[in-house]
Design a protein around this motif. Structure first.
Motif, PDB file in Angstrom:
ATOM      1  N   GLY A  51       0.817  -1.204   0.000  1.00  0.00           N
ATOM      2  CA  GLY A  51       0.000   0.000   0.000  1.00  0.00           C
ATOM      3  C   GLY A  51       0.852   1.255   0.000  1.00  0.00           C
ATOM      4  N   ASP A  62       1.564   7.445   2.712  1.00  0.00           N
ATOM      5  CA  ASP A  62       0.857   6.214   3.065  1.00  0.00           C
ATOM      6  C   ASP A  62       0.008   6.454   4.309  1.00  0.00           C
ATOM      7  OD1 ASP A  62       0.061   3.565   3.261  1.00  0.00           O
ATOM      8  OD2 ASP A  62       1.878   2.944   4.319  1.00  0.00           O
ATOM      9  N   GLY A  64      -3.656   6.260   4.085  1.00  0.00           N
ATOM     10  CA  GLY A  64      -5.025   5.861   3.784  1.00  0.00           C
ATOM     11  C   GLY A  64      -5.727   6.724   2.750  1.00  0.00           C
ATOM     12  N   ASP A  89      -1.711  -5.385   0.093  1.00  0.00           N
ATOM     13  CA  ASP A  89      -1.992  -4.604   1.296  1.00  0.00           C
ATOM     14  C   ASP A  89      -3.341  -3.910   1.115  1.00  0.00           C
ATOM     15  OD1 ASP A  89      -2.065  -2.753   3.336  1.00  0.00           O
ATOM     16  OD2 ASP A  89      -0.119  -1.844   2.887  1.00  0.00           O
ATOM     17  N   ASP A  91      -4.886  -2.252   3.562  1.00  0.00           N
ATOM     18  CA  ASP A  91      -5.007  -1.256   4.628  1.00  0.00           C
ATOM     19  C   ASP A  91      -6.050  -1.702   5.663  1.00  0.00           C
ATOM     20  OD1 ASP A  91      -3.008   0.313   3.610  1.00  0.00           O
ATOM     21  OD2 ASP A  91      -4.319   1.717   2.603  1.00  0.00           O
ATOM     22  N   THR A  92      -6.972  -0.833   6.009  1.00  0.00           N
ATOM     23  CA  THR A  92      -7.998  -1.162   7.002  1.00  0.00           C
ATOM     24  C   THR A  92      -9.278  -1.692   6.359  1.00  0.00           C
ATOM     25  OG1 THR A  92      -8.753   1.132   7.000  1.00  0.00           O
ATOM     26  CG2 THR A  92      -7.115   0.532   8.654  1.00  0.00           C
ATOM     27  N   GLU A 118      -5.648  -4.570   8.418  1.00  0.00           N
ATOM     28  CA  GLU A 118      -4.983  -4.177   9.663  1.00  0.00           C
ATOM     29  C   GLU A 118      -5.955  -3.605  10.679  1.00  0.00           C
ATOM     30  OE1 GLU A 118      -2.936   0.037   8.561  1.00  0.00           O
ATOM     31  OE2 GLU A 118      -2.506  -1.650   7.229  1.00  0.00           O
ATOM     32  N   ASN A 122      -8.433   4.706  11.248  1.00  0.00           N
ATOM     33  CA  ASN A 122      -8.337   5.588  10.082  1.00  0.00           C
ATOM     34  C   ASN A 122      -8.284   7.044  10.521  1.00  0.00           C
ATOM     35  OD1 ASN A 122      -8.199   4.291   7.555  1.00  0.00           O
ATOM     36  ND2 ASN A 122     -10.299   3.552   7.787  1.00  0.00           N
ATOM     37  N   LYS A 124      -4.924   5.766   8.721  1.00  0.00           N
ATOM     38  CA  LYS A 124      -3.820   4.914   9.154  1.00  0.00           C
ATOM     39  C   LYS A 124      -2.485   5.612   8.921  1.00  0.00           C
ATOM     40  CE  LYS A 124      -1.653   2.553   6.636  1.00  0.00           C
ATOM     41  NZ  LYS A 124      -0.967   1.418   5.988  1.00  0.00           N
ATOM     42  N   CYS A 126       1.915   4.675   8.292  1.00  0.00           N
ATOM     43  CA  CYS A 126       2.887   3.632   7.978  1.00  0.00           C
ATOM     44  C   CYS A 126       3.188   2.848   9.245  1.00  0.00           C
ATOM     45  CB  CYS A 126       4.166   4.264   7.426  1.00  0.00           C
ATOM     46  SG  CYS A 126       5.548   3.100   7.267  1.00  0.00           S
TER      47      CYS A 126
END
Length: 299
Positions: A51, A62, A64, A89, A91-92, A118, A122, A124, A126
């Motif tokens: 991501g 990075d 979000g 990746d 993310d969320t 993950e 939010n 998010k 790194c």
């Protein structure tokens, strides 16, 4: 020619089979489709799609800002260019549990072999930066349950990433990892482990595969493949390494143009035209249609 000859479902099946063998699988990060093909040619076991790299490719931090459409589209471009399985990746999960469910099905349609979701809040950050925040356990488990329930191909790997180590310590990370497995995670990505002993503790506590993130300039030392194998790690990623090397080389090349007015001194560092043509399989296109390819490759 064109794209992978192995259907996505078969890539996932073979990946799951190999992961179950217990061997350590190496997944360098591809920053574009061509680099994914190079990773395959060099004999690695898989391709990772970061991501952070996808954001950087768009000139974004990075945090979000990328969308599911952008991530899935680029992921598809990379995954279809190689016979290797690709982990991405996610993310969320790009929103609430229902959004997570849609994310998983979209990534399945894109030909991806697996994704990690993950437990950060939010927007998010790194995984190796300070100031991260993680969601409560209930929210984290809902994301993973939604992901597991949404997949249609049982071989699509649902990996749970937890960032709680940097916030609450190793014991909290182990406890959360166990809960995430109970919620349906097929594998665990414990982010920002401090040393090999922490990976070993995760291995002892869990019955599912674990992933090690060997990103440069982060919280973890850069352990070797052999060290990680001995610690019981099953997948190792180098998510941003190829992008960092490529951008470092590009930076130096631009300085050379400024200083010398040409790039003659850099020719030995460049991929030769003939090697590029070989990597993109010009000859294969020639055999398919002589009208597409009508010149000879020379060194």
């Amino acid at each position: 020619m064109l794209y992978s000859q192995t259907p996505a479902a078969e890539k996932r099946r073979l990946f799951r089979e190999r992961l179950a063998s217990g061997e350590l699988l190496r997944f360098p990060g591809a920053f574009n489709p061509l680099s994914a093909r190079l990773i395959e040619r060099k004999g690695f076991e898989g391709v990772y799609i970061s991501g952070a790299v996808l954001a950087a490719d768009l000139g974004l931090p990075d945090i979000g800002l990328t969308t599911l459409t952008e991530v899935a589209g680029r992921g598809q471009q990379i995954a279809r260019m190689t016979e290797l399985p690709a982990i991405i990746d996610a993310d969320t999960g790009f929103g609430e549990p229902m959004n997570v469910a849609r994310t998983i099905q979209t990534l399945e349609d894109a030909g991806i072999a697996g994704a990690h979701i993950e437990d950060q809040v939010n927007p998010k950050r790194c995984g190796h930066l300070d100031g991260k925040q993680v969601v409560d356990e209930g929210t984290a488990l809902k994301r993973i349950r939604a992901a597991a329930d949404a997949r249609r191909d049982p071989n699509f790997l649902i990996m749970a990433r937890t960032d709680i180590r940097a916030v609450e310590g190793l014991d909290a990370a182990i406890d959360r990892a166990k809960a995430l497995v109970d919620a349906g995670a097929d594998a665990i990505f414990p982010e920002a482990m401090r040393d090999l002993a922490e990976f070993e503790a995760m291995r002892t506590a869990l019955d599912v595969p674990i992933l090690a993130n060997m990103t440069e300039f982060g919280k973890s030392d850069l352990f070797s493949v052999d060290q990680l194998r001995d610690a019981g790690v099953n997948i190792v990623i180098w998510p941003v390494s190829l992008l960092r090397i490529a951008m470092g080389a590009a930076d130096r090349a631009l300085d050379t143009i400024i200083d010398e007015g040409h790039l003659t001194s850099k020719l030995g560092e460049m991929q030769h035209r003939a090697d590029l043509y070989d990597l993109v399989d010009y000859e294969g296109y020639n055999h398919f249609d002589q009208d597409v390819f009508n010149f000879e490759i020379t060194r």
